[in-house]
Scaffold this active site. Structure first.
Site, PDB file in Angstrom:
ATOM      1  N   HIS A   4       1.163  -1.481 -11.671  1.00  0.00           N
ATOM      2  CA  HIS A   4       1.388  -1.690 -10.117  1.00  0.00           C
ATOM      3  C   HIS A   4       1.761  -0.118  -9.707  1.00  0.00           C
ATOM      4  CE1 HIS A   4       2.702  -3.177  -6.315  1.00  0.00           C
ATOM      5  NE2 HIS A   4       3.692  -2.330  -6.555  1.00  0.00           N
ATOM      6  N   CYS A   5       1.276   0.322  -8.742  1.00  0.00           N
ATOM      7  CA  CYS A   5       1.531   1.783  -8.520  1.00  0.00           C
ATOM      8  C   CYS A   5       2.465   1.670  -7.107  1.00  0.00           C
ATOM      9  CB  CYS A   5       0.263   2.459  -8.161  1.00  0.00           C
ATOM     10  SG  CYS A   5       0.532   4.242  -7.782  1.00  0.00           S
ATOM     11  N   VAL A   6       3.293   2.096  -6.987  1.00  0.00           N
ATOM     12  CA  VAL A   6       4.409   2.339  -5.931  1.00  0.00           C
ATOM     13  C   VAL A   6       3.760   3.458  -4.769  1.00  0.00           C
ATOM     14  CG1 VAL A   6       6.459   1.411  -7.203  1.00  0.00           C
ATOM     15  CG2 VAL A   6       5.936   4.019  -6.810  1.00  0.00           C
TER      16      VAL A   6
END
Length: 167
Positions: A4-6
């Site tokens: 998951h990439c913020v």
């Protein structure tokens, strides 16, 4: 799923990994361009007597250019590091989660070689590699990368090479 990439506020996986890598690449190139554009002004902020320089700035502008330059150089280095890490993972056909959680197995079961690994994510046509779009002719390799089809069924892995032998 890879991770998951913020920064993109989304999970990065097989169907959007190309777009994520291109986002890193284009962000890095843009940041590098701004570093080059700021460099003459940034260097004047480091001089002892900047009045003699044609790029001389007011104290407020000099502080802004210095802060922008430091932040932009740091951002360029961090994006460059991410690109190197993800290219390494891409060429070995690994995800970020597998890099941290899995033990190294030699050879890696899903590694098809650097070129085929790259083609699984970016597609078969070289002219479409830098375009952030998935083309219909690349669905086959993309589905294999996502685990939706079998490598043996698609002819990329021989039955003799398959390590899943039944006893």
């Amino acid at each position: 799923m890879d991770h998951h990439c913020v920064w993109v506020v989304n999970c990065v996986g097989g169907k959007n990994y190309k777009m994520f890598l291109l986002f890193l690449l284009y962000g890095f190139l843009t940041s590098l361009y701004t570093v080059c554009a700021l460099m003459p002004y940034f260097l004047t902020t480091l001089q002892v007597h900047p009045e003699s320089d044609p790029h001389s700035l007011s104290p407020f502008n000099a502080a802004m250019v210095f802060a922008s330059g430091v932040l932009d150089i740091g951002f360029s280095f961090s994006l460059g590091g991410f690109i190197i890490m993800h290219l390494n993972l891409l060429l070995r056909n690994r995800t970020t989660i597998e890099m941290y959680e899995k033990k190294q197995s030699s050879p890696w079961v899903y590694d098809l070689g650097p070129y085929k690994n790259f083609q699984q994510v970016f597609g078969q046509r070289k002219r479409s590699w830098l375009i952030p779009k998935i083309f219909p002719e690349d669905d086959c390799t993309l589905n294999m990368a996502c685990g939706l089809t079998d490598l043996v069924t698609e002819g990329l892995l021989d039955n003799d090479d398959n390590d899943d032998e039944t006893v």
